[in-house]
Design a protein around this motif. Structure first.
Motif, PDB file in Angstrom:
ATOM      1  N   ILE A 172      52.076 -31.417  42.752  1.00  4.86           N
ATOM      2  CA  ILE A 172      52.616 -30.115  43.123  1.00  4.86           C
ATOM      3  C   ILE A 172      51.443 -29.253  43.566  1.00  4.86           C
ATOM      4  O   ILE A 172      50.693 -28.724  42.750  1.00  4.86           O
ATOM      5  CB  ILE A 172      53.382 -29.473  41.947  1.00  4.86           C
ATOM      6  CG1 ILE A 172      54.517 -30.384  41.490  1.00  4.86           C
ATOM      7  CG2 ILE A 172      53.930 -28.099  42.360  1.00  4.86           C
ATOM      8  CD1 ILE A 172      55.237 -29.904  40.239  1.00  4.86           C
ATOM      9  N   GLU A 173      51.270 -29.139  44.868  1.00  7.21           N
ATOM     10  CA  GLU A 173      50.102 -28.441  45.403  1.00  7.21           C
ATOM     11  C   GLU A 173      50.277 -26.928  45.375  1.00  7.21           C
ATOM     12  O   GLU A 173      49.294 -26.188  45.258  1.00  7.21           O
ATOM     13  CB  GLU A 173      49.849 -28.897  46.839  1.00  7.21           C
ATOM     14  CG  GLU A 173      49.511 -30.373  46.963  1.00  7.21           C
ATOM     15  CD  GLU A 173      49.227 -30.794  48.385  1.00  7.21           C
ATOM     16  OE1 GLU A 173      48.489 -31.768  48.573  1.00  7.21           O
ATOM     17  OE2 GLU A 173      49.744 -30.147  49.318  1.00  7.21           O
ATOM     18  N   CYS A 174      51.502 -26.476  45.494  1.00 12.97           N
ATOM     19  CA  CYS A 174      51.769 -25.051  45.563  1.00 12.97           C
ATOM     20  C   CYS A 174      53.209 -24.811  45.129  1.00 12.97           C
ATOM     21  O   CYS A 174      54.067 -25.677  45.325  1.00 12.97           O
ATOM     22  CB  CYS A 174      51.543 -24.551  47.001  1.00 12.97           C
ATOM     23  SG  CYS A 174      51.953 -22.818  47.287  1.00 12.97           S
ATOM     24  N   GLU A 175      53.467 -23.674  44.501  1.00 11.83           N
ATOM     25  CA  GLU A 175      54.835 -23.236  44.265  1.00 11.83           C
ATOM     26  C   GLU A 175      54.975 -21.818  44.795  1.00 11.83           C
ATOM     27  O   GLU A 175      54.088 -20.986  44.595  1.00 11.83           O
ATOM     28  CB  GLU A 175      55.208 -23.304  42.781  1.00 11.83           C
ATOM     29  CG  GLU A 175      55.338 -24.728  42.267  1.00 11.83           C
ATOM     30  CD  GLU A 175      56.206 -24.834  41.021  1.00 11.83           C
ATOM     31  OE1 GLU A 175      57.218 -24.095  40.933  1.00 11.83           O
ATOM     32  OE2 GLU A 175      55.874 -25.661  40.154  1.00 11.83           O
ATOM     33  N   THR A 176      56.061 -21.555  45.464  1.00 11.05           N
ATOM     34  CA  THR A 176      56.320 -20.255  46.057  1.00 11.05           C
ATOM     35  C   THR A 176      57.584 -19.675  45.444  1.00 11.05           C
ATOM     36  O   THR A 176      58.614 -20.360  45.387  1.00 11.05           O
ATOM     37  CB  THR A 176      56.478 -20.372  47.585  1.00 11.05           C
ATOM     38  OG1 THR A 176      55.327 -21.038  48.126  1.00 11.05           O
ATOM     39  CG2 THR A 176      56.606 -18.999  48.225  1.00 11.05           C
ATOM     40  N   VAL A 177      57.504 -18.454  44.978  1.00  9.92           N
ATOM     41  CA  VAL A 177      58.655 -17.783  44.371  1.00  9.92           C
ATOM     42  C   VAL A 177      59.366 -16.954  45.434  1.00  9.92           C
ATOM     43  O   VAL A 177      58.724 -16.228  46.201  1.00  9.92           O
ATOM     44  CB  VAL A 177      58.210 -16.865  43.213  1.00  9.92           C
ATOM     45  CG1 VAL A 177      59.398 -16.101  42.639  1.00  9.92           C
ATOM     46  CG2 VAL A 177      57.511 -17.677  42.126  1.00  9.92           C
ATOM     47  N   CYS A 178      60.674 -17.087  45.509  1.00 12.52           N
ATOM     48  CA  CYS A 178      61.446 -16.243  46.417  1.00 12.52           C
ATOM     49  C   CYS A 178      62.667 -15.701  45.672  1.00 12.52           C
ATOM     50  O   CYS A 178      63.101 -16.275  44.670  1.00 12.52           O
ATOM     51  CB  CYS A 178      61.868 -17.000  47.675  1.00 12.52           C
ATOM     52  SG  CYS A 178      62.962 -18.401  47.390  1.00 12.52           S
ATOM     53  N   ARG A 179      63.171 -14.593  46.166  1.00  5.73           N
ATOM     54  CA  ARG A 179      64.316 -13.960  45.527  1.00  5.73           C
ATOM     55  C   ARG A 179      65.437 -13.816  46.552  1.00  5.73           C
ATOM     56  O   ARG A 179      65.202 -13.376  47.681  1.00  5.73           O
ATOM     57  CB  ARG A 179      63.937 -12.584  44.972  1.00  5.73           C
ATOM     58  CG  ARG A 179      65.070 -11.894  44.222  1.00  5.73           C
ATOM     59  CD  ARG A 179      64.589 -10.606  43.571  1.00  5.73           C
ATOM     60  NE  ARG A 179      65.668  -9.957  42.852  1.00  5.73           N
ATOM     61  CZ  ARG A 179      65.524  -8.844  42.126  1.00  5.73           C
ATOM     62  NH1 ARG A 179      64.323  -8.280  42.029  1.00  5.73           N
ATOM     63  NH2 ARG A 179      66.553  -8.301  41.510  1.00  5.73           N
ATOM     64  N   LEU A 183      51.808 -20.587  38.407  1.00  6.10           N
ATOM     65  CA  LEU A 183      51.124 -19.444  37.801  1.00  6.10           C
ATOM     66  C   LEU A 183      50.224 -18.714  38.800  1.00  6.10           C
ATOM     67  O   LEU A 183      49.831 -17.574  38.561  1.00  6.10           O
ATOM     68  CB  LEU A 183      50.291 -19.903  36.596  1.00  6.10           C
ATOM     69  CG  LEU A 183      51.085 -20.550  35.454  1.00  6.10           C
ATOM     70  CD1 LEU A 183      50.145 -20.931  34.313  1.00  6.10           C
ATOM     71  CD2 LEU A 183      52.197 -19.637  34.957  1.00  6.10           C
ATOM     72  N   GLN A 184      49.908 -19.359  39.915  1.00 11.84           N
ATOM     73  CA  GLN A 184      49.095 -18.733  40.958  1.00 11.84           C
ATOM     74  C   GLN A 184      49.934 -18.026  42.012  1.00 11.84           C
ATOM     75  O   GLN A 184      49.395 -17.358  42.898  1.00 11.84           O
ATOM     76  CB  GLN A 184      48.225 -19.809  41.652  1.00 11.84           C
ATOM     77  CG  GLN A 184      47.339 -20.608  40.723  1.00 11.84           C
ATOM     78  CD  GLN A 184      46.370 -19.752  39.949  1.00 11.84           C
ATOM     79  OE1 GLN A 184      45.728 -18.863  40.513  1.00 11.84           O
ATOM     80  NE2 GLN A 184      46.260 -19.993  38.649  1.00 11.84           N
ATOM     81  N   ALA A 185      51.243 -18.151  41.915  1.00 14.72           N
ATOM     82  CA  ALA A 185      52.126 -17.640  42.963  1.00 14.72           C
ATOM     83  C   ALA A 185      52.362 -16.145  42.828  1.00 14.72           C
ATOM     84  O   ALA A 185      52.415 -15.599  41.721  1.00 14.72           O
ATOM     85  CB  ALA A 185      53.467 -18.376  42.910  1.00 14.72           C
ATOM     86  N   ALA A 186      52.522 -15.473  43.957  1.00 17.31           N
ATOM     87  CA  ALA A 186      52.957 -14.081  43.940  1.00 17.31           C
ATOM     88  C   ALA A 186      54.361 -14.026  43.337  1.00 17.31           C
ATOM     89  O   ALA A 186      55.223 -14.825  43.673  1.00 17.31           O
ATOM     90  CB  ALA A 186      52.977 -13.526  45.367  1.00 17.31           C
ATOM     91  N   GLY A 187      54.557 -13.084  42.427  1.00 17.25           N
ATOM     92  CA  GLY A 187      55.861 -12.959  41.780  1.00 17.25           C
ATOM     93  C   GLY A 187      56.067 -13.878  40.601  1.00 17.25           C
ATOM     94  O   GLY A 187      57.171 -13.938  40.043  1.00 17.25           O
ATOM     95  N   ALA A 188      55.010 -14.575  40.180  1.00 15.26           N
ATOM     96  CA  ALA A 188      55.156 -15.545  39.087  1.00 15.26           C
ATOM     97  C   ALA A 188      55.568 -14.864  37.791  1.00 15.26           C
ATOM     98  O   ALA A 188      56.411 -15.386  37.050  1.00 15.26           O
ATOM     99  CB  ALA A 188      53.853 -16.316  38.886  1.00 15.26           C
TER     100      ALA A 188
END
Length: 229
Positions: free
Chosen positions: A138-145, A177-182
């Motif tokens: 898992i290289e990156c996780e992105t939070v969206c709403r 944990l590095q994502a914006a909005g985490a």
């Protein structure tokens, strides 16, 4: 002509697709994601696949009306997509277990040569656990709403080490944990898991191991949430 306006979830995925990619969109539904990407010139080519004929017919109309070439495949998962046809795969709007089953049935997705953009609607913990157990990174996780609900998009590649991780440690990844909005995402997650724990505690026939496991999930998420303050 139907406008190719993406929902926040799909727009989040679209922003993560590399420019010039050759995309395979699995569960393409009406084809809005690949059609919009072709229209903008972000991708060099795209394939849409779906298990249902009705949505594919709709996708075909959208592609024709907007004048883009979108080959469509009637198949489950990646069954009708060859690895050399794409370098990026998007799978959105499905449960985590379904996504894991799709990847398991297409071992080439673990070759490290393909970027996988995964947006699970449910069973996110189980999906992370499966990915790590089968050498996917898992290289990156992105939070969206979208409206009142939070979602995550996992950017994944194969070719990593096999890791056996307990489910309680799969509520999030280091990348999340590095994502914006985490922190907002973890707060909502913590509230949900606390409600689940309270429901278990008020029951009379909950297995002790299950209850202890839920307590551990709450503890792990709360610790991570507090550390992000």
């Amino acid at each position: 002509m139907e406008r190719m306006i993406l929902t926040p979830r799909l727009a989040c995925i679209a922003a993560l697709i590399p420019r010039g990619a050759r995309l395979a969109d699995i569960g393409t539904d009406h084809g809005k994601l690949p059609v919009s990407l072709l229209l903008s010139g972000r991708v060099a080519a795209a394939i849409g696949s779906d298990i249902r004929q009705g949505p594919l017919d709709h996708a075909a109309r959208n592609a024709a009306e907007h004048g883009v070439a979108l080959p469509l495949r009637l198949a489950a998962g990646l069954e009708a997509v060859r690895p050399e046809e794409c370098d990026t795969v998007s799978i959105a709007g499905m449960g985590g277990q379904t996504i894991a089953d799709i990847l398991a049935a297409a071992p080439w997705t673990g070759d490290g040569e393909h970027l996988l953009l995964l947006q699970p609607m449910t069973m996110v913990y189980e999906l992370r656990q499966w990915l790590w157990a089968h050498g996917y990174m898992i290289e990156c996780e992105t939070v969206c709403r979208e409206e009142r609900r939070y979602y995550v998009v996992l950017s994944v590649r194969g070719g990593g080490p096999v890791r056996v991780v307990p489910l309680s440690s799969c509520a999030f990844s280091p990348a999340l944990l590095q994502a914006a909005g985490a922190r907002d995402y973890l707060e909502k997650l913590l509230q949900r898991e606390i409600r689940a724990l309270e429901g278990m505690q008020s029951g009379s026939s909950v297995d002790r191991a299950v209850l202890d496991g839920q307590r551990e999930i709450v503890r792990v998420i709360k610790q991570a949430w507090e550390e992000l303050a």
